[in-house]
Write an enzyme that holds these catalytic residues in place. Sequence first.
Site, PDB file in Angstrom:
ATOM      1  N   ARG A  51       0.784  -1.122   0.071  1.00 20.40           N
ATOM      2  CA  ARG A  51      -0.014  -0.044   0.060  1.00 20.40           C
ATOM      3  C   ARG A  51       1.045   1.143  -0.163  1.00 20.40           C
ATOM      4  O   ARG A  51       1.432   1.833   1.090  1.00 20.40           O
ATOM      5  CB  ARG A  51      -0.914  -0.003   1.281  1.00 20.40           C
ATOM      6  CG  ARG A  51      -2.081  -0.975   1.159  1.00 20.40           C
ATOM      7  CD  ARG A  51      -2.773  -1.067   2.295  1.00 20.40           C
ATOM      8  NE  ARG A  51      -1.983  -1.852   3.454  1.00 20.40           N
ATOM      9  CZ  ARG A  51      -2.367  -2.186   4.646  1.00 20.40           C
ATOM     10  NH1 ARG A  51      -3.576  -1.818   5.134  1.00 20.40           N
ATOM     11  NH2 ARG A  51      -1.423  -2.864   5.406  1.00 20.40           N
ATOM     12  N   ASP A  53       1.959   5.056  -0.100  1.00 26.91           N
ATOM     13  CA  ASP A  53       1.268   6.315   0.198  1.00 26.91           C
ATOM     14  C   ASP A  53       1.211   7.347  -1.101  1.00 26.91           C
ATOM     15  O   ASP A  53       1.653   7.210  -2.187  1.00 26.91           O
ATOM     16  CB  ASP A  53       2.359   7.158   1.128  1.00 26.91           C
ATOM     17  CG  ASP A  53       1.979   6.658   2.550  1.00 26.91           C
ATOM     18  OD1 ASP A  53       1.047   5.959   2.619  1.00 26.91           O
ATOM     19  OD2 ASP A  53       2.951   6.528   3.236  1.00 26.91           O
ATOM     20  N   ARG A 200      10.975   5.472   3.663  1.00 26.49           N
ATOM     21  CA  ARG A 200      11.234   7.015   3.797  1.00 26.49           C
ATOM     22  C   ARG A 200      11.956   7.306   5.360  1.00 26.49           C
ATOM     23  O   ARG A 200      13.045   8.168   5.020  1.00 26.49           O
ATOM     24  CB  ARG A 200       9.710   7.577   3.776  1.00 26.49           C
ATOM     25  CG  ARG A 200       9.346   7.461   2.249  1.00 26.49           C
ATOM     26  CD  ARG A 200       7.569   8.049   2.071  1.00 26.49           C
ATOM     27  NE  ARG A 200       7.809   9.447   2.726  1.00 26.49           N
ATOM     28  CZ  ARG A 200       6.359   9.997   2.855  1.00 26.49           C
ATOM     29  NH1 ARG A 200       5.359   9.375   2.862  1.00 26.49           N
ATOM     30  NH2 ARG A 200       6.477  11.039   3.299  1.00 26.49           N
TER      31      ARG A 200
END
Lengths: 247, 247
Positions: A51, A53, A200
């Site tokens: 999933r 972002d 990230r």
Amino acid sequence: MINIKITIQYDGTNFSGWQIQPEGIRTVQGEINKAIFNIYGEDFKIYGCGRTDAGVHALGAVANFKLPFLKMPESKIHFALNNHLPRDIRIIKSELVDDDFNARASCKWREYIYLVSNGEVFSPFFDKYAWFYRKSTINEKLINEYAKEFLGEHDFTSFCASTDENDTKNRRIERVYCVRRKDDLYFVVRGNAFLHNMVRIMVGTLIEAQHQNLEIGSIREMILAKDRTKALVTAPAHGLYFRKACF
Amino acid sequence: MINIKITIQYDGTNFSGWQIQPEGIRTVQGEINKAIFNIYGEDFKIYGCGRTDAGVHALGAVANFKLPFLKMPESKIHFALNNHLPRDIRIIKSELVDDDFNARASCKWREYIYLVSNGEVFSPFFDKYAWFYRKSTINEKLINEYAKEFLGEHDFTSFCASTDENDTKNRRIERVYCVRRKDDLYFVVRGNAFLHNMVRIMVGTLIEAQHQNLEIGSIREMILAKDRTKALVTAPAHGLYFRKACF
């Protein structure tokens, strides 16, 4: 039921991420769902390998769905889907897979790329496709020293968003390194699975750690702390690419 | 007056081309003009090496303007301008040049690149940056045979938009060829100067000529006809890049 695996590229710029959301919010899963409905006249549950972002891109994301009938050769389904999809999503392959294949559960590892532009001037063509980092010239050798500390299985509580809802934060990192090509740095991160914002935060922390010239061993300490406030910055979404999934 | 040369990159997607237009129409020259005004408090005439159309990109366009005073070292002007420019324009270099330098008049040759995607599926990342051609697999060897017929000085009336207002249509083409890298074709076109839409009509005609399997010599006949209707299609703007100018 006929189980179809698709391989997907998307430019994440204008999507609110992968996961389907209420009508009116543009998502990759939502658009693929609409395209399937347009062809088959029914909704079929789509299982995705990850999933991503809002703003995150994909070069080789994978999903699957089950159809009651084929309507066309399985290797042509992606052409039909592309005819019903916006141009910022392209299905590059469609194929028949075993009934027990599930893009989420069957995935052995996922690999992400993160692109950092470290030159003097930020290319206008990279605006939505890389993180422009100009605080200093990034020392990729030092980053690769820190990066080794991520390898193996750890509790990654320090390296995920506080909103992450996974029961266990244990993940296994198999590869993490960075390569320079002129002014651009390519980070490669491969693991069995990832928590929310994990890549990230890993990339942002590696870059900031070398900028602050932290001691070797600092990343290990951050991991052991199991506390998000001990890791450093979260790199922006638009430099991140889901590269591939292995089954 | 101090003569400043700047080298410019821009993503042409959201511009109505290079040339400044009335307030409200977004152009590259208009944005650079505003940035200079913000720094120097005055408008200075900006001379550009080429007037690209809406959607056309630039990797190394060149312009110059004359200032009454420097205010900062000439090699730093591009950083100041970038602070006042939108992110789809970046000045990559600024330098002092002789008083008689003029980006338009002093230019010896200009070089364009044209990018064609010839795969089965069009990458979402190329949507605004290449022409997706899927009628057939392009035969780049045949294209390179046709391309030789453009070399040298000719009247290019057949290869410019009917709206072109140049007095003479004579132009000298120094290089024109195409190279394949996997599914992508890169056209390189270098000439002393170009008419309106000239590169796009050259590329579109080359591709369509090989698709129709025209005889070698057809391009020469089109040129000699001095009639736009004898050449073939105009390739779309968004595959075109102004690559560099030589002085």
